[in-house]
Enzyme design. Structure first.
Site, PDB file in Angstrom:
ATOM      1  N   ALA A  14      20.103  66.332  58.259  1.00 40.53           N
ATOM      2  CA  ALA A  14      18.700  66.349  58.681  1.00 40.53           C
ATOM      3  C   ALA A  14      17.824  65.397  57.878  1.00 40.53           C
ATOM      4  CB  ALA A  14      18.144  67.765  58.574  1.00 40.53           C
ATOM      5  N   GLY A  15      18.338  64.946  56.738  1.00 43.35           N
ATOM      6  CA  GLY A  15      17.514  64.123  55.839  1.00 43.35           C
ATOM      7  C   GLY A  15      17.157  62.787  56.467  1.00 43.35           C
ATOM      8  N   ARG A  19      16.231  56.123  51.247  1.00 42.26           N
ATOM      9  CA  ARG A  19      16.741  55.020  50.428  1.00 42.26           C
ATOM     10  C   ARG A  19      17.510  53.969  51.233  1.00 42.26           C
ATOM     11  NH1 ARG A  19      19.298  59.209  46.203  1.00 42.26           N
ATOM     12  NH2 ARG A  19      18.978  60.557  48.009  1.00 42.26           N
ATOM     13  N   LYS A 358      36.691  34.842  81.227  1.00 39.15           N
ATOM     14  CA  LYS A 358      36.086  36.141  81.529  1.00 39.15           C
ATOM     15  C   LYS A 358      36.667  36.648  82.840  1.00 39.15           C
ATOM     16  CE  LYS A 358      33.025  37.025  84.224  1.00 39.15           C
ATOM     17  NZ  LYS A 358      31.915  37.142  85.166  1.00 39.15           N
TER      18      LYS A 358
HETATM   19  C1  UD1 Z   1      23.176  66.292  46.926  1.00 37.80           C
HETATM   20  C2  UD1 Z   1      23.357  67.483  45.960  1.00 37.80           C
HETATM   21  C3  UD1 Z   1      23.948  66.968  44.650  1.00 37.80           C
HETATM   22  C4  UD1 Z   1      25.247  66.249  44.899  1.00 37.80           C
HETATM   23  C5  UD1 Z   1      25.072  65.155  45.941  1.00 37.80           C
HETATM   24  C6  UD1 Z   1      26.434  64.638  46.337  1.00 37.80           C
HETATM   25  C7  UD1 Z   1      21.645  69.182  46.359  1.00 37.80           C
HETATM   26  C8  UD1 Z   1      20.315  69.710  45.958  1.00 37.80           C
HETATM   27  N1  UD1 Z   1      22.068  68.115  45.713  1.00 37.80           N
HETATM   28  O1  UD1 Z   1      22.243  65.409  46.348  1.00 37.80           O
HETATM   29  O2  UD1 Z   1      24.176  68.079  43.765  1.00 37.80           O
HETATM   30  O3  UD1 Z   1      25.719  65.719  43.665  1.00 37.80           O
HETATM   31  O4  UD1 Z   1      24.443  65.673  47.128  1.00 37.80           O
HETATM   32  O5  UD1 Z   1      26.327  63.559  47.198  1.00 37.80           O
HETATM   33  O6  UD1 Z   1      22.259  69.766  47.211  1.00 37.80           O
HETATM   34  N2  UD1 Z   1      19.831  67.350  54.004  1.00 37.80           N
HETATM   35  C9  UD1 Z   1      19.395  68.155  55.043  1.00 37.80           C
HETATM   36  N3  UD1 Z   1      18.232  68.824  54.922  1.00 37.80           N
HETATM   37  C10 UD1 Z   1      17.470  68.762  53.814  1.00 37.80           C
HETATM   38  C11 UD1 Z   1      17.924  67.944  52.733  1.00 37.80           C
HETATM   39  C12 UD1 Z   1      19.103  67.267  52.869  1.00 37.80           C
HETATM   40  O7  UD1 Z   1      20.061  68.247  56.068  1.00 37.80           O
HETATM   41  O8  UD1 Z   1      16.425  69.420  53.773  1.00 37.80           O
HETATM   42  C13 UD1 Z   1      21.092  66.614  54.148  1.00 37.80           C
HETATM   43  C14 UD1 Z   1      20.922  65.116  54.040  1.00 37.80           C
HETATM   44  O9  UD1 Z   1      20.704  64.557  55.314  1.00 37.80           O
HETATM   45  C15 UD1 Z   1      22.254  64.674  53.449  1.00 37.80           C
HETATM   46  C16 UD1 Z   1      22.724  65.876  52.669  1.00 37.80           C
HETATM   47  O10 UD1 Z   1      21.950  66.979  53.099  1.00 37.80           O
HETATM   48  O11 UD1 Z   1      23.212  64.381  54.446  1.00 37.80           O
HETATM   49  C17 UD1 Z   1      22.535  65.690  51.173  1.00 37.80           C
HETATM   50  O12 UD1 Z   1      21.167  65.417  50.911  1.00 37.80           O
HETATM   51  P1  UD1 Z   1      20.721  64.265  49.927  1.00 37.80           P
HETATM   52  O13 UD1 Z   1      19.255  64.189  49.928  1.00 37.80           O
HETATM   53  O14 UD1 Z   1      21.483  63.045  50.192  1.00 37.80           O
HETATM   54  O15 UD1 Z   1      21.176  64.946  48.545  1.00 37.80           O
HETATM   55  P2  UD1 Z   1      21.545  64.191  47.199  1.00 37.80           P
HETATM   56  O16 UD1 Z   1      20.302  63.831  46.485  1.00 37.80           O
HETATM   57  O17 UD1 Z   1      22.523  63.148  47.449  1.00 37.80           O
HETATM   58 CA    CA Z   2      23.409  62.145  49.265  1.00 37.31          CA
END
Ligand code: UD1
Ligand code: CA
Length: 483
Positions: A14-15, A19, A358
Site C-alpha cells: 500500500a505504500g 523514495r 513483419k
Molecule cells: C520495513 C520494516 C523493517 C525492515 C524492512 C525490510 C516496519 C516498521 N519496518 O521497513 O523492520 O527491516 O521493512 O525491508 O515494518 N506498507 C503498507 N502500508 C503501510 C506501510 C507500508 O502496505 O502503511 C508496505 C509498503 O508498501 C512496503 C512494505 O509495507 O511494500 C514495507 O514498507 P516500507 O515503508 O518499505 O518499510 P521499510 O522502511 O522498508
Molecule cells: Ca522497504
C-alpha cells in the site's frame, strides 16, 4: 517433505514508495527481469500454495489492483485507506478476511528476490516450533534503514527496533528484520490490537509484534536467510538496479548449470519467463525477454534483443531485434535485422543484413539476404529475394498481402506493390515495380528501356567535371606493386 499450506499470505503493497521518485509507477509495479516487483513476490508466495492471498493496496490502488487482476486473479486486494504503517496494514487485511486459523505469512511487496524455498523453510520452522511469531532475518554488511533484530544473551529474539528508533548500540547490530514473517493468526490479532504509534514515524509497526510476543513469553523464532541478497528490500532506484542485477546473476547461473554457454553473464539479461535449452550459446550483449525460447544448439548474439521469439535448433541470430518471431531450425538472421510480430522463418532460411520483416512467412531455404522490407507476405521455399526489394504493403489506408511462390527469383530493387503475387519459379527483373501478378515461370519486367545519349555531358554540362578525353594523361602504371 511438503510444507503445510498457510491459511493466508498477506502481501504489503500500500505504500507510496516515495523514495522511488516516480510520478507514474507505484513502487511495487516497477519491473525487473520480466515481472513487476509484486509479480516476483507473488510467484514466490505461490510456492506455499496458500489457501488465500491478500494484497494490501492503498497508494495508486486502481493501478495496483488492475495489475493484480492480470497476474494473480486468485488473489484479493484489501484497501488500506491511510498508510499508517506495516502493522496497521496487516490489521486491515485480517479484518477484511474474517475468520482464519493457523499460520499467516506476511511478506512485503518490495522484496523481489525472495524465493519459495526460503519461505517454505520459514513456515516449516514456524510450525515445527509452534511459534507465535517466526521472523525471517538477514545478516547484512550495511544495515542502514532496516529494523534491527535484538536478541537476549541466550540468543532468543526479544524485539525488532526500527533504524530511526534505534540507539547507537542497536544500530551496530547487523542482523535485520526482512519484513517476512510467519505468525499464528490468533496471537497475531491479539498483538496487532495492542500496537502503539509511539515511535519516530508515528506508525503502527508490524515489527512491534515481535517485542509484544516475546514480552508475553510466547515462543518467538527466527530463521536467517541463507543469502541476505534474497531479502533485499527495494526502496529506491539504486536498489531496483541492484536487485535487477542480482536477479540477472541468478537467472544466468540457472542457464549455465543447465548446460547453456553464456559468454558474458554481466551483459546477458534474461527474463524469468525465458527458456534456453542446453548447448545453446548466448554471445555478449543479449536481452532475452518475455516468452523467448532458444532451442538446443542455437547461437544468439552478440547484441540481440529477443522478445517473445522462438529461435529454432541450430539457428544463428546476430545483432538483431526480434519481437514475436519464430525462427526455424538452422535459419540465419542478422546482422542489423528487425523481425516484427508474425514473422516466421522456415528451416535454413535467411533474413540477412538490414532486413525488416513483419507478418511474413518465409519458406524453408528461402533467402532475403540484404536491405529489404518484407511485410504481410508469404515467400515460398527456396525463393530468393534480391537486395533492396520492398514489399509495398500499405496504400495509405489499408495493408495488403504479397505472395511469392516457390523457387522464385525476385530481382534486386523490385517493388512488389500489394496485393500481388509472383508465381512458382517466376523471376522479376531488377528495378521493376510489380503491380500485377507474375505467372509461374514468367519474367516480370516493368521499367523504362535504357538509352544512352552520346556526348550529352560535353554538350549540356560543358565546364563541369572533365570527360575522360579531356583529362591529362595519367602516369603510366605497371599494375599492382609486386614484392
Ligand atoms: C520495513 C520494516 C523493517 C525492515 C524492512 C525490510 C516496519 C516498521 N519496518 O521497513 O523492520 O527491516 O521493512 O525491508 O515494518 N506498507 C503498507 N502500508 C503501510 C506501510 C507500508 O502496505 O502503511 C508496505 C509498503 O508498501 C512496503 C512494505 O509495507 O511494500 C514495507 O514498507 P516500507 O515503508 O518499505 O518499510 P521499510 O522502511 O522498508
Ligand atoms: Ca522497504
Amino acid at each position: 517433505m511438503s510444507t503445510p499450506a498457510p491459511a493466508a499470505v498477506v502481501v504489503l503493497a500500500a505504500g507510496e514508495g516515495t523514495r522511488m521518485r516516480s510520478r507514474t509507477t507505484p513502487k511495487v509495479l516497477h519491473p525487473l527481469a520480466g515481472r513487476t516487483m509484486l509479480g516476483h513476490v507473488l510467484a514466490a508466495t505461490d510456492g506455499l500454495r496458500p489457501e488465500r492471498t491478500v494484497v494490501v493496496v492503498g497508494h495508486a490502488r486502481e493501478t495496483v489492483t488492475g495489475h493484480l487482476a492480470d497476474i494473480a486473479p486468485g488473489a484479493s486486494a484489501v484497501v488500506q485507506e491511510q498508510q499508517n504503517g506495516t502493522g496497521h496494514a496487516v490489521r486491515v487485511a485480517l479484518a477484511a478476511v474474517g475468520d482464519l486459523h493457523g499460520t499467516v505469512v506476511v511478506v512485503p511487496g518490495d522484496s523481489p528476490l525472495l524465493t519459495a524455498e526460503t519461505l517454505s523453510r520459514l513456515v516449516e520452522e514456524h510450525e515445527r516450533l509452534q511459534a507465535a511469531t517466526t521472523l525471517l532475518t538477514a545478516v547484512v554488511d550495511d544495515p542502514t534503514g532496516y529494523g534491527r533484530v535484538v536478541r537476549a544473551p541466550g540468543g532468543g529474539v526479544t524485539a525488532v527496533v526500527e533504524h530511526r528508533d534505534a540507539d547507537d548500540l542497536q544500530r551496530q547490530i547487523r542482523e535485520v528484520a526482512t519484513s517476512v514473517y510467519a505468525f499464528d493468526v490468533v496471537r497475531l490479532r491479539e498483538a496487532l490490537a495492542q500496537l502503539s504509534t509511539d515511535n519516530a514515524q508515528g506508525e503502527e509497526y508490524l515489527t512491534d509484534v515481535v517485542g509484544l510476543h516475546a514480552a508475553a513469553g510466547l515462543p518467538v523464532a527466527a530463521v536467517t536467510a541463507p543469502d541476505p541478497l534474497e531479502t533485499m528490500g527495494v526502496n529506491d532506484r539504486a536498489q531496483l538496479a541492484a536487485a535487477g542485477a542480482a536477479l540477472r546473476d541468478r537467472l544466468v547461473h540457472r542457464l549455465l548449470v543447465a548446460g547453456v554457454t553464456v559468454v558474458d553473464p554481466a551483459t546477458t539479461w534474461v527474463d524469468v519467463t525465458v527458456e534456453v535449452e542446453a548447448d545453446a550459446v548466448v554471445q555478449p550483449g543479449c536481452q532475452l525477454l518475455g516468452g523467448t525460447v532458444v532451442r538446443a544448439g542455437a547461437e544468439v548474439g552478440p547484441d540481440c534483443t529477443l522478445t517473445d521469439t522462438e529461435v529454432g535448433e541450430g539457428a544463428r541470430v546476430r545483432r538483431a531485434t526480434c519481437e514475436g518471431a519464430v525462427i526455424g531450425p538452422e535459419a540465419q538472421v542478422g546482422p542489423y535485422t528487425y523481425l516484427r510480430p508474425g514473422t516466421r522463418l522456415g528451416a535454413r532460411s535467411k533474413a540477412g543484413g538490414f532486413v525488416e520483416m513483419k507478418a511474413a512467412d518465409v519458406g524453408q531455404d528461402a533467402k532475403v539476404p540484404h536491405l529489404s522490407y518484407v511485410g504481410d507476405a508469404a515467400i515460398g521455399p527456396r525463393s530468393n529475394i534480391g537486395a533492396a526489394t520492398v514489399f509495398v504493403n500499405y496504400d495509405g489506408r489499408n495493408k495488403h498481402r504479397t505472395v511469392v511462390g516457390s523457387d522464385a527469383r525476385v530481382g534486386s530493387d523490385t517493388m512488389l506493390v500489394a496485393p500481388v503475387s509472383v508465381g512458382d519459379g517466376a523471376y522479376t527483373a531488377a528495378g521493376s515495380v510489380i503491380t500485377t501478378d507474375v505467372p509461374p515461370g514468367a519474367l516480370g519486367v516493368s521499367r523504362a528501356r535504357q538509352r544512352n545519349i552520346e556526348g550529352w555531358v560535353e554538350r549540356r554540362r560543358g565546364g563541369s567535371a572533365p570527360t575522360p578525353q579531356e583529362r591529362p594523361a595519367e602516369e603510366p602504371t605497371t599494375g599492382p606493386a609486386q614484392d
